[in-house]
Design an enzyme around this catalytic site. Structure first.
Site, PDB file in Angstrom:
ATOM      1  CE  LYS A 140      30.282  45.759  32.578  1.00 35.49           C
ATOM      2  NZ  LYS A 140      30.060  44.440  33.182  1.00 35.49           N
ATOM      3  NE  ARG A 170      37.771  36.929  32.725  1.00 35.80           N
ATOM      4  CZ  ARG A 170      36.801  36.153  33.194  1.00 35.80           C
ATOM      5  NH1 ARG A 170      36.764  34.870  32.901  1.00 35.80           N
ATOM      6  NH2 ARG A 170      35.863  36.671  33.969  1.00 35.80           N
TER       7      ARG A 170
HETATM    8  N1  BES Z   1      34.205  44.968  35.499  1.00 37.83           N
HETATM    9  C1  BES Z   1      33.383  43.836  35.395  1.00 37.83           C
HETATM   10  C2  BES Z   1      33.110  43.173  36.745  1.00 37.83           C
HETATM   11  C3  BES Z   1      32.201  43.922  37.665  1.00 37.83           C
HETATM   12  C4  BES Z   1      30.847  43.997  37.435  1.00 37.83           C
HETATM   13  C5  BES Z   1      32.729  44.527  38.790  1.00 37.83           C
HETATM   14  C6  BES Z   1      30.028  44.689  38.308  1.00 37.83           C
HETATM   15  C7  BES Z   1      31.901  45.199  39.679  1.00 37.83           C
HETATM   16  C8  BES Z   1      30.551  45.295  39.431  1.00 37.83           C
HETATM   17  C9  BES Z   1      34.020  42.788  34.499  1.00 37.83           C
HETATM   18  O1  BES Z   1      34.745  43.298  33.435  1.00 37.83           O
HETATM   19  C10 BES Z   1      32.917  41.988  33.928  1.00 37.83           C
HETATM   20  O2  BES Z   1      32.152  42.533  33.191  1.00 37.83           O
HETATM   21  N2  BES Z   1      32.879  40.709  34.281  1.00 37.83           N
HETATM   22  C11 BES Z   1      31.850  39.855  33.819  1.00 37.83           C
HETATM   23  C12 BES Z   1      32.476  38.512  33.494  1.00 37.83           C
HETATM   24  C13 BES Z   1      31.556  37.583  32.770  1.00 37.83           C
HETATM   25  C14 BES Z   1      31.267  38.096  31.408  1.00 37.83           C
HETATM   26  C15 BES Z   1      32.197  36.221  32.727  1.00 37.83           C
HETATM   27  C16 BES Z   1      30.809  39.730  34.925  1.00 37.83           C
HETATM   28  O3  BES Z   1      31.180  39.681  36.106  1.00 37.83           O
HETATM   29  O4  BES Z   1      29.626  39.721  34.606  1.00 37.83           O
HETATM   30 MN    MN Z   2      33.582  43.665  31.764  1.00 35.15          MN
END
Ligand code: BES
Ligand code: MN
Ligand code: ZN
Length: 497
Positions: A280, A354
């Site tokens: 991230k 997931r």
């Molecule tokens: N935990 C995150 C989702 C999230 C991000 C929740 C910011 C709250 C605030 C999740 O694991 C994630 O990183 N999801 C990705 C999915 C994508 C790679 C398809 C996302 O939402 O960017």
């Molecule tokens: Mn994630």
């Protein structure tokens, strides 16, 4: 906080403070009217002078009002009487708390729940007040060397009821509100704890703690070798890059006969989400300590249900792991085999929620659950779709979806349904495995739901995406304790309460 119910005349009650509502414009509530008469028109005099006109957010704290037994009188602005909403009511309770907490008042006698809200009975108003007052008392102080404020807490709130029948219902409602608020506070505390303290093993210890506190709760924790044995290749792929081993935490609450099928809650417990190799960006990454708030809501709900002793069986399953880059970390393109036997091409290691949930969902099959609800901070896209107000809800069963939507409305902790379906599911197609773990850039919340749906063929299932609702950012940064109220309401409704 302690709660109680009292009948009798407001002007004659011994209390640190008696709290009554004033409506816009300068309209005293019935109890304020009673106080005013006992005080020879002192309150109406103040309103006439313009000290307060009853708008929402206003308050007036009056010490030693003549003719009143209580030490103080607090007038709280409630807005227009006909227009009082759940939101306005909560604001009034909040105003009361702000006015009293940290002052000299240790116990308050509160008449705010006597105000009418469309479609909400007295029990609702008292339950909601107790729940939110309990939550308002919460502070995160675990990691501070000094307390932020040493002001004395508001120890006790007594709600005024008009007669004995009302009093009995009110007492139950206050106990329910306290249990739900306590569940929210447990969820918030776990959510707020940093990733270096709140690890998968820490969550497992907390589960054992619940098991010790309640004889109705038994706990089993699976370590990585045990999960390996079960074939949880998807879940284990997430913790591969971390020094913190994953845990599958299983908490069973028994409030009904042994052979009664349980309800199941499955929580995403990523104790820190760096994104893994699909790292991230830096800014705001600290907030990924909240990526276990789904799991935290399972803990909070089990505590509330156990405290209320609901006559149901309930199993809580928490998939706990830390998502880190590392020499052994899963790489984009890696293919893993889930416990269900389905293979997954991991195109993005940041879509890890997931991956842990799918194996936890397959594990849930062994309980023959009446329903399975998973709760997860799953997609940033859910924040884009619904903001910070409503949870995203997806389900393979319209009846279950409606029960959860209704529970959300009833508890004023609302969810909004998003669709699933083959048109979206197709986006998960992979050339190399049974599915990919991400779709394209479109419909990110829904494709995540579609991914999970592939593991839920054997039961009624719903998914709550709480990415936008589980915590607040900015100056008020902190876990919200949602959706403990929705989940507890859903289970109370099933238990016929
Ligand atoms: N935990 C995150 C989702 C999230 C991000 C929740 C910011 C709250 C605030 C999740 O694991 C994630 O990183 N999801 C990705 C999915 C994508 C790679 C398809 C996302 O939402 O960017
Ligand atoms: Mn994630
Ligand atoms: Zn995540």
């Amino acid at each position: 906080m302690e709660f109680a119910i009292k009948t009798g005349k407001p002007e004659k009650q011994r209390a640190g403070c008696v709290v009554v509502g004033v409506f816009d414009k300068r309209r005293l509530s019935p109890q304020a009217e009673q106080l005013d008469q006992a005080a020879n028109g002192y309150l109406s005099e103040l309103l006439k002078q313009g000290d307060m006109d009853g708008r929402a957010g206003q308050q007036l704290l009056l010490p030693r009002v003549p003719g009143i037994t209580a030490d103080r009188v607090l007038l709280v602005g409630m807005g227009k009487e006909r227009e009082l909403t759940e939101r306005g009511y909560r604001q009034a309770i909040h105003t009361m708390h702000t006015a009293l907490a940290g002052g000299g008042t240790k116990d308050a006698l509160c008449y705010l729940p006597t105000a009418a809200i469309k479609g909400r009975d007295l029990a609702w108003r008292i339950r909601d007040a107790a729940q939110n007052l309990e939550a308002l008392e919460y502070r995160f102080e675990t990691c501070k060397s000094k307390k932020d404020d040493n002001r004395p807490p508001l120890k006790k709130v007594v709600f005024g009821a008009s007669d004995q029948t009302e009093s009995a219902a009110a007492k139950t409602a206050a106990a329910e509100g306290k249990a739900i608020g306590g569940g929210m506070n447990l969820a918030r505390e776990l959510g707020n704890l940093p990733g270096n303290i709140c690890t998968p093993s820490y969550l497992a210890e907390q589960a054992h703690g619940l098991g010790e506190r309640f004889t109705s709760v038994s706990v089993e924790v699976l370590d990585e070798p045990a999960m390996e044995e079960l074939g949880m290749g998807s879940l284990l792929s997430v913790s591969r890059g971390s020094r913190e081993p994953a845990r599958l935490i299983v908490m069973q609450y028994r409030g009904a006969a042994q052979d009664e099928k349980p309800y199941a809650l499955v929580g995403k417990g990523i104790t820190f989400d760096t994104g893994g190799i699909s790292l991230k960006p830096g800014p705001g990454m600290d907030e990924m300590k909240f990526d276990m708030c789904g799991a935290a809501s399972v803990f909070g709900t089990i505590q509330a249900v156990a405290e209320l002793g609901l006559p149901i069986n309930l199993v809580g399953i928490v998939a706990a792991a830390e998502n880190m880059p590392g020499g052994k970390a899963t790489k984009p393109g890696d293919i893993v085999t889930s416990m269900s036997g389905q293979t997954i091409e991991i195109l993005n290691t940041d879509a890890e929620g997931r991956l842990v949930l799918c194996d936890a969902l397959t594990y849930a099959e062994r309980f023959s659950p009446r329903s399975v609800v998973d709760i997860a901070t799953l997609t940033g896209a859910c924040i884009i779709a619904l903001g910070h107000e409503m949870h995203g809800l997806m389900s393979n069963n319209a009846g279950l979806a409606n029960e959860l939507l209704a529970a959300g409305k009833s508890a004023h902790d609302r969810a909004w349904e998003l669709p699933l379906g083959p048109e979206y599911d197709e986006l998960l197609k992979s050339n190399f495995a049974d599915m990919a773990n991400i779709g394209d850039r479109s419909a990110g919340t829904i494709t995540a739901g579609c991914f999970l749906a592939r593991f839920t063929g054997k039961f009624r299932w719903a998914h709550l995406d709480i990415a936008g609702t589980a915590w607040k950012s900015g100056a008020q940064k902190g876990a919200s304790g949602r959706p403990v109220p929705l989940l507890t309401r859903y289970l109370m409704d099933r238990a016929g309460k």
